[in-house]
Scaffold this motif. Structure first.
Motif, short mmCIF file in Angstrom:
data_model
loop_
_atom_site.label_atom_id
_atom_site.label_comp_id
_atom_site.label_asym_id
_atom_site.label_seq_id
_atom_site.Cartn_x
_atom_site.Cartn_y
_atom_site.Cartn_z
N TYR A 103 19.30 43.21 -12.95
CA TYR A 103 19.18 42.15 -11.94
C TYR A 103 17.70 41.86 -11.64
N LEU A 104 16.93 42.95 -11.47
CA LEU A 104 15.53 42.77 -11.07
C LEU A 104 14.72 42.10 -12.17
N MET A 105 14.99 42.48 -13.42
CA MET A 105 14.26 41.87 -14.52
C MET A 105 14.57 40.38 -14.59
N VAL A 106 15.83 40.05 -14.49
CA VAL A 106 16.23 38.64 -14.55
C VAL A 106 15.65 37.88 -13.35
N ALA A 107 15.68 38.50 -12.16
CA ALA A 107 15.13 37.84 -10.97
C ALA A 107 13.63 37.60 -11.13
N ALA A 108 12.93 38.61 -11.67
CA ALA A 108 11.47 38.49 -11.82
C ALA A 108 11.10 37.45 -12.87
N GLU A 109 11.97 37.30 -13.87
CA GLU A 109 11.63 36.41 -15.00
C GLU A 109 12.31 35.04 -14.90
N SER A 110 13.18 34.86 -13.88
CA SER A 110 13.93 33.60 -13.78
C SER A 110 13.02 32.49 -13.25
N ALA A 111 13.54 31.25 -13.31
CA ALA A 111 12.78 30.10 -12.84
C ALA A 111 12.29 30.34 -11.42
N PRO A 112 10.99 30.60 -11.22
CA PRO A 112 10.53 31.01 -9.89
C PRO A 112 10.72 29.94 -8.82
N ALA A 113 10.65 28.68 -9.20
CA ALA A 113 10.73 27.62 -8.19
C ALA A 113 12.12 27.54 -7.55
N LEU A 114 13.12 28.16 -8.19
CA LEU A 114 14.49 28.01 -7.69
C LEU A 114 14.94 29.18 -6.81
N ARG A 115 14.09 30.15 -6.58
CA ARG A 115 14.49 31.27 -5.71
C ARG A 115 14.53 30.81 -4.27
N ARG A 116 15.47 31.36 -3.51
CA ARG A 116 15.51 31.04 -2.08
C ARG A 116 15.88 32.28 -1.27
N TYR A 117 15.17 32.46 -0.18
CA TYR A 117 15.56 33.47 0.81
C TYR A 117 16.60 32.83 1.72
N ILE A 118 17.73 33.52 1.91
CA ILE A 118 18.77 32.90 2.75
C ILE A 118 19.03 33.69 4.02
N GLY A 119 18.19 34.68 4.29
CA GLY A 119 18.27 35.34 5.60
C GLY A 119 18.85 36.74 5.52
N ARG A 120 18.86 37.37 6.69
CA ARG A 120 19.48 38.70 6.82
C ARG A 120 20.99 38.55 6.69
N THR A 121 21.61 39.44 5.91
CA THR A 121 23.05 39.36 5.67
C THR A 121 23.67 40.75 5.84
#
Ligand SMILES: [Zn+2]
Length: 504
Positions: free
Chosen positions: A156-174
């Motif tokens: 997960y972390l590798m894919v998150a680090a290497e994925s399209a950076p502009a599309l990441r979003r923080y959606i809050g505490r869950t």
């Protein structure tokens, strides 16, 4: 006015204005959400030892062992649930586009499966280890097999680090099903979106969150949690991973061992010696005619049987994914005749959850005494938003409970016998017998996705069914099943002669 009084007055006048101003500024913008997501991913990568340590998932071997807890799939309708072992062995070598994942899983009643998915550059196989068969497949390249990479948190972390950076979003505490709180980030990459939860203290990957359909809750949380990280054979791994569905833990896995940087053994990259290749399975026809006025209808991957009586219809089994197809087909095949009865084979949600659809068109559900509360809960459950065309909650008044071990439906010309058998797969289990047609219809009592008897497919449940059929003296011409039909009655005889293999 003294100077300090003027200052107090100024502060009093300014404060409300500043407060409203601050509030507007504290609402995050898209850039804030993106920046926070990026910061959380960066600190998670650091907390997992840096990007090189995370990328160890590219050439890694991990063994994971645990249990599945069969919610709505156990022998009894209520908790405590039955469990069966799950064993996962992960092997990757992404520089060479190689991936091997072997999984052992099971269901109550003696059903066990060991399947191996193999990718060696452009060659791909699905190996049925128990049956000693394999089929040629076309999988995505190993580096894009996200479901396999996600066996390990670093995937997960590798894919998150290497994925399209502009599309990441923080959606809050869950808040997770377990009660733990995480910082949630949505990450987009080709064909997939995942919601990751980071531990606010350790910054490590704590969870992966989703939403799924549930028979009782409508829409329900699906959380995977990674717990108690520690070094295992030089690789930072969680000691445990838990899967939670609708607030109940349905899987718990332990990370047992790891080996980083090792090549995948050649023996795993080819079909096992002595195994036979299976031809590609033809796509099943959507309809099988089992006799005049008896049809097997395929919908949502399941077979259901529609039986025509003089002035009404009966549906055997109640898969939620097949119900709308069956109702539509029934109107075409026997126009003007209502579906009066639906008979789920057993309480498992893939065989029972469709009762709402049939109730909505006026059918009476025929089931066993132990399933009455379950039926009422499903009838009253909120509607899921995830499956279009679902029926709203239904008044639960159309129910017929079997009082003996047998109920015969007949109009003088057509006869369907419903028999209750206490199966090792579900303690309250119904099978349908159509004596004139010689058709036996069952759900989950015969493992028949390949329609042929094969090594590893015999089970306690199947031999129990064979014994029941023998006592009844039925001459079965057609072994029909929700998950597949046997090609001939002889296949059943072959199947029950096969040895029951122990789990490896
Ligand atoms: Zn079942």
């Amino acid at each position: 006015m003294p100077l300090h009084a003027i200052l107090v007055l100024l502060v009093l006048l300014v404060l409300p204005v500043r407060s409203a101003h601050c509030q507007a500024h504290s609402t995050p913008t898209t850039v804030d959400s993106w920046a926070r997501a990026s910061a959380l991913i960066d600190s998670a990568v650091a907390a997992h030892g840096g990007i090189d340590a995370v990328r160890a998932v590219r050439k890694l071997q991990v063994r994971i062992e645990g249990q599945d807890y069969h919610r709505n799939q156990s022998r009894r309708v209520a908790a405590p649930y039955d469990s069966t072992p799950r064993i996962v062995h992960y092997f990757s070598d992404l520089a060479r586009e190689r991936m091997v994942v072997e999984q052992t899983t099971g269901f109550p009643g003696g059903f066990r499966y060991t399947n191996r998915f193999v990718s060696d550059s452009a060659r791909h196989y699905a190996v049925n280890v128990r049956a000693q068969t394999y089929s040629n497949q076309q999988y995505p390249p190993a580096s894009q097999q996200y479901g396999n990479l996600f066996q390990v948190p670093q995937g997960y972390l590798m894919v998150a680090a290497e994925s399209a950076p502009a599309l990441r979003r923080y959606i809050g505490r869950t808040r997770l099903s377990s009660g733990a709180v995480v910082d949630a980030v949505v990450v987009f990459f080709p064909n997939t979106t995942v919601t990751l939860g980071f531990d606010p203290t350790s910054h490590r990957l704590r969870s992966v969150m989703g939403v799924g359909m549930d028979a009782f809750l409508g829409d329900a949380a699906l959380d995977t949690e990674f717990l108690d990280y520690r070094m295992i054979d030089g690789v930072l791994l969680p000691a445990r991973a838990q899967l939670w569905r609708a607030g109940e833990m349905t899987r718990e896995m332990r990370y047992i061992s790891a080996a980083a940087g090792q090549a995948i053994p050649d023996s795993l990259l080819a079909p096992p010696v002595g195994s036979a290749v299976l031809p590609p399975a033809p796509a099943p026809d959507p309809l099988r005619v089992l006799g005049p006025g008896v049809w097997a209808i395929r919908g949502g991957g399941s077979w259901q049987v529609l039986v025509e009586f003089a002035d009404h219809l009966m549906v055997l089994d109640a898969s939620p994914n097949a119900a709308s197809t069956v109702i539509r087909r029934a109107a075409e095949l026997a126009p003007g005749k209502p579906i009066r009865y639906v008979v789920p084979t057993h309480h498992h949600d893939d065989h029972f959850g469709g009762v709402r659809h049939y109730t909505a068109v006026g059918a009476t559900t025929v089931t066993t005494a132990g399933n009455v509360d379950y039926f009422k809960r499903i009838m009253a459950a909120p509607q899921s938003t995830l499956l279009p065309g679902q029926s709203p909650p239904q008044p639960s008044n159309r129910l017929e409970v079997l009082t003996g071990k047998r109920r015969v439906f007949t109009d003088g010309r057509r006869t369907v016998e419903i028999h209750e058998i206490a199966s090792p797969h579900a303690t309250e289990m119904l099978v349908a017998w159509l004596p004139a047609e010689g058709v036996l219809f069952q759900g989950d009592l015969i493992e028949a996705p390949n329609a042929i008897a094969q090594r590893g497919a015999n089970a306690e449940t199947t031999t129990h069914l064979a014994e029941f059929i023998r006592r009844q003296g039925w001459q079965v011409k057609e072994y029909g099943g929700v998950h597949g039909f046997l090609t001939s009655p002889q296949e059943f005889e072959k199947l029950v002669q096969l040895p029951m293999l122990p789990i490896r």
